[in-house]
Design a protein around this motif. Sequence first.
Motif, PDB file in Angstrom:
ATOM      1  N   VAL A 186       0.829  -1.197   0.000  1.00 38.72           N
ATOM      2  CA  VAL A 186       0.000   0.000   0.000  1.00 38.72           C
ATOM      3  C   VAL A 186       0.870   1.255   0.000  1.00 38.72           C
ATOM      4  CG1 VAL A 186      -1.700   1.319   1.295  1.00 38.72           C
ATOM      5  CG2 VAL A 186      -1.934  -1.158   1.112  1.00 38.72           C
ATOM      6  N   ALA A 187       1.967   1.238   0.770  1.00 38.50           N
ATOM      7  CA  ALA A 187       2.861   2.398   0.820  1.00 38.50           C
ATOM      8  C   ALA A 187       3.444   2.697  -0.559  1.00 38.50           C
ATOM      9  CB  ALA A 187       3.974   2.164   1.834  1.00 38.50           C
ATOM     10  N   SER A 188       3.778   1.649  -1.312  1.00 37.41           N
ATOM     11  CA  SER A 188       4.303   1.850  -2.665  1.00 37.41           C
ATOM     12  C   SER A 188       3.256   2.510  -3.554  1.00 37.41           C
ATOM     13  CB  SER A 188       4.744   0.511  -3.258  1.00 37.41           C
ATOM     14  OG  SER A 188       5.881   0.006  -2.585  1.00 37.41           O
ATOM     15  N   LEU A 189       2.001   2.029  -3.461  1.00 37.48           N
ATOM     16  CA  LEU A 189       0.927   2.616  -4.261  1.00 37.48           C
ATOM     17  C   LEU A 189       0.706   4.075  -3.889  1.00 37.48           C
ATOM     18  CD1 LEU A 189      -1.442   2.487  -6.227  1.00 37.48           C
ATOM     19  CD2 LEU A 189      -2.842   1.536  -4.391  1.00 37.48           C
ATOM     20  N   MET A 190       0.695   4.351  -2.583  1.00 34.34           N
ATOM     21  CA  MET A 190       0.483   5.726  -2.141  1.00 34.34           C
ATOM     22  C   MET A 190       1.612   6.641  -2.603  1.00 34.34           C
ATOM     23  SD  MET A 190      -2.399   5.802  -0.694  1.00 34.34           S
ATOM     24  CE  MET A 190      -3.614   4.883   0.241  1.00 34.34           C
ATOM     25  N   ASN A 191       2.822   6.119  -2.626  1.00 34.04           N
ATOM     26  CA  ASN A 191       3.946   6.947  -3.079  1.00 34.04           C
ATOM     27  C   ASN A 191       3.837   7.257  -4.569  1.00 34.04           C
ATOM     28  OD1 ASN A 191       6.691   8.149  -2.493  1.00 34.04           O
ATOM     29  ND2 ASN A 191       7.213   6.741  -4.151  1.00 34.04           N
ATOM     30  N   PHE A 295     -10.980   4.005  -4.798  1.00 31.49           N
ATOM     31  CA  PHE A 295      -9.754   3.974  -3.999  1.00 31.49           C
ATOM     32  C   PHE A 295      -8.649   4.783  -4.666  1.00 31.49           C
ATOM     33  CE2 PHE A 295      -5.628   2.174  -2.925  1.00 31.49           C
ATOM     34  CZ  PHE A 295      -5.676   2.182  -1.535  1.00 31.49           C
ATOM     35  N   VAL A 296      -8.487   4.616  -5.974  1.00 26.73           N
ATOM     36  CA  VAL A 296      -7.445   5.354  -6.700  1.00 26.73           C
ATOM     37  C   VAL A 296      -7.729   6.845  -6.657  1.00 26.73           C
ATOM     38  CG1 VAL A 296      -6.429   5.749  -8.979  1.00 26.73           C
ATOM     39  CG2 VAL A 296      -6.838   3.417  -8.180  1.00 26.73           C
ATOM     40  N   ALA A 297      -9.009   7.223  -6.819  1.00 25.21           N
ATOM     41  CA  ALA A 297      -9.361   8.638  -6.769  1.00 25.21           C
ATOM     42  C   ALA A 297      -9.066   9.230  -5.397  1.00 25.21           C
ATOM     43  CB  ALA A 297     -10.840   8.819  -7.120  1.00 25.21           C
ATOM     44  N   ALA A 298      -9.387   8.480  -4.337  1.00 26.00           N
ATOM     45  CA  ALA A 298      -9.119   8.964  -2.980  1.00 26.00           C
ATOM     46  C   ALA A 298      -7.623   9.063  -2.713  1.00 26.00           C
ATOM     47  CB  ALA A 298      -9.779   8.047  -1.961  1.00 26.00           C
ATOM     48  N   ALA A 299      -6.865   8.099  -3.243  1.00 29.84           N
ATOM     49  CA  ALA A 299      -5.415   8.100  -3.024  1.00 29.84           C
ATOM     50  C   ALA A 299      -4.726   9.239  -3.767  1.00 29.84           C
ATOM     51  CB  ALA A 299      -4.818   6.771  -3.454  1.00 29.84           C
ATOM     52  N   ALA A 300      -5.389   9.768  -4.791  1.00 31.38           N
ATOM     53  CA  ALA A 300      -4.779  10.835  -5.587  1.00 31.38           C
ATOM     54  C   ALA A 300      -4.889  12.200  -4.932  1.00 31.38           C
ATOM     55  CB  ALA A 300      -5.423  10.881  -6.973  1.00 31.38           C
ATOM     56  N   ILE A 301      -5.771  12.344  -3.952  1.00 32.39           N
ATOM     57  CA  ILE A 301      -6.016  13.637  -3.308  1.00 32.39           C
ATOM     58  C   ILE A 301      -5.365  13.635  -1.925  1.00 32.39           C
ATOM     59  CG2 ILE A 301      -7.785  15.244  -2.520  1.00 32.39           C
ATOM     60  CD1 ILE A 301      -9.695  13.822  -4.517  1.00 32.39           C
ATOM     61  N   PRO A 302      -4.448  14.565  -1.637  1.00 29.64           N
ATOM     62  CA  PRO A 302      -3.701  14.525  -0.377  1.00 29.64           C
ATOM     63  C   PRO A 302      -4.539  14.346   0.889  1.00 29.64           C
ATOM     64  CG  PRO A 302      -2.722  16.137  -1.844  1.00 29.64           C
ATOM     65  CD  PRO A 302      -3.964  15.651  -2.516  1.00 29.64           C
ATOM     66  N   SER A 304      -7.604  13.005   1.422  1.00 27.25           N
ATOM     67  CA  SER A 304      -8.193  11.663   1.499  1.00 27.25           C
ATOM     68  C   SER A 304      -7.113  10.590   1.523  1.00 27.25           C
ATOM     69  CB  SER A 304      -9.167  11.439   0.339  1.00 27.25           C
ATOM     70  OG  SER A 304      -8.551  11.711  -0.914  1.00 27.25           O
ATOM     71  N   ARG A 305      -5.972  10.852   0.876  1.00 26.90           N
ATOM     72  CA  ARG A 305      -4.865   9.898   0.956  1.00 26.90           C
ATOM     73  C   ARG A 305      -4.382   9.776   2.398  1.00 26.90           C
ATOM     74  NH1 ARG A 305      -1.669  11.672  -3.023  1.00 26.90           N
ATOM     75  NH2 ARG A 305      -0.388  13.042  -1.732  1.00 26.90           N
ATOM     76  N   TRP A 306      -4.300  10.900   3.102  1.00 27.07           N
ATOM     77  CA  TRP A 306      -3.895  10.880   4.507  1.00 27.07           C
ATOM     78  C   TRP A 306      -4.882  10.075   5.345  1.00 27.07           C
ATOM     79  CZ3 TRP A 306      -6.301  12.648   8.958  1.00 27.07           C
ATOM     80  CH2 TRP A 306      -5.500  12.646  10.111  1.00 27.07           C
ATOM     81  N   LEU A 307      -6.177  10.239   5.075  1.00 28.01           N
ATOM     82  CA  LEU A 307      -7.198   9.486   5.807  1.00 28.01           C
ATOM     83  C   LEU A 307      -7.058   7.982   5.551  1.00 28.01           C
ATOM     84  CD1 LEU A 307     -10.324  11.767   5.269  1.00 28.01           C
ATOM     85  CD2 LEU A 307      -9.120  11.358   7.426  1.00 28.01           C
ATOM     86  N   LEU A 308      -6.825   7.619   4.282  1.00 30.80           N
ATOM     87  CA  LEU A 308      -6.631   6.206   3.954  1.00 30.80           C
ATOM     88  C   LEU A 308      -5.424   5.633   4.694  1.00 30.80           C
ATOM     89  CD1 LEU A 308      -7.259   6.161   0.092  1.00 30.80           C
ATOM     90  CD2 LEU A 308      -8.712   5.137   1.844  1.00 30.80           C
ATOM     91  N   GLU A 309      -4.316   6.355   4.656  1.00 28.31           N
ATOM     92  CA  GLU A 309      -3.088   5.875   5.292  1.00 28.31           C
ATOM     93  C   GLU A 309      -3.228   5.807   6.809  1.00 28.31           C
ATOM     94  OE1 GLU A 309       0.511   7.218   2.351  1.00 28.31           O
ATOM     95  OE2 GLU A 309      -0.479   8.810   3.478  1.00 28.31           O
TER      96      GLU A 309
END
Length: 410
Positions: A186-191, A295-302, A304-309
């Motif tokens: 997941v960390a790789s995807l988020m990066n 999930f990809v859309a949420a991960a693209a926005i800082p 919502s990405r923070w919330l996911l992480e």
Amino acid sequence: MSSPRFHFVVYGATSFVGQILSRYLYGRHGVGGAVQWAIAGRSSAKLQELRSSLGEGAAELPILLAEASDEVALKALCDSTRVVVFTVGPYALYGSPLVKICAETGTDYCDLTGEVQWIRRMIEAHEPAARKSGARIVHCCGFDSIPSDLGVHYLQAEAQRRFGAPCTRVKLRIRKLRGGFSGGTVASLMNVMREIGEDPALRKVMADPYSIVPGGSNGKPRQPEVMFAQYDAEVGSWLAPFVMAGINTRVVQRSNALKGEAYGRDFQYDEAMMTGAGFKGRLTATGVALGLGGFVAAAAIPPSRWLLESYVVPKPGEGPTPEQQEKGSYDFRFYGRTAAGQTLKVKVTGDRDPGYGSTGKMLGEAAACLALDRPKSALAGGFWTPATALGDALIERLQLHAGLGFEVLA
């Protein structure tokens, strides 16, 4: 010049996959036997804890220390071994110095990255040095992308045997996939999403099916891609997007290029998950597509990405339990068609959680294959794929030791 002390060294042995890999290697090769190996990382205490967890027989397993950014220490590590196996992601954050040193020193290297943008950067920066030194760099030696890359390799060999021609159209349809995600994946995807946010031009690289192919997409055919729910009459099932297709398809296209377009200049390849026939299959495919897209859309926005992480996805070091890894499995079906219309179907299966239990075994056998089965005289230096570097020798190892099956169905 003296021979290296080790056949391979696991760098990042205390990572989630590194621990799985180390346990597999200990069970497979022991310590002090014909195959000499070691574990490495930056924390002596964590490495000693890992060694102790392997059992009393591992007491003499060598430990090497090196920071991922310390090029002097990394060179000393590389000088001690034929192959370095690297397991620490995100690779774009931690892997570049080691690839650089391996390319410069002629040390072979393999990993389990799925970060296509980083692979492209490493090829551009270090392939001339690897060719000069003789270093064989083999990325993607885990679930992404060994089953896909070797599955196509296996199908094409059978097509040549049967038809005297390659299958110019191949599609992977995933019949079964049972497993979980770890925090490292997941960390790789988020990066990757973070990098795209910082450099929007990277979107074009990620969308290009020929992004790691020598010469790029010049003159190449448009590639099919399952983006949403769709029905495949040939397999009798609805399809959903497959999260790993973005890396696997690129690796397969690179293999074709490195083989001199042995699959055909107009070769087309795509991957998708089968969700079944009828309304239920369509509903499942739609749900998977919407969930993945969300999930990809949420991960693209800082924000919502923070919330996911912070609250949703597993943290680095977390992942499926040993019991969950044991119960996991996968079943890949490859459908091939030659330019003349002849058809072929093959199956690739694995007996563990695909991304962890099975990946640990695949990575261990890839390292052993590179160290023991592929002498420098048989494979020149450069950036290779699993199919082009290891091919049939790795398929044999995977079937004998790693719980994978390769079978012609029709």
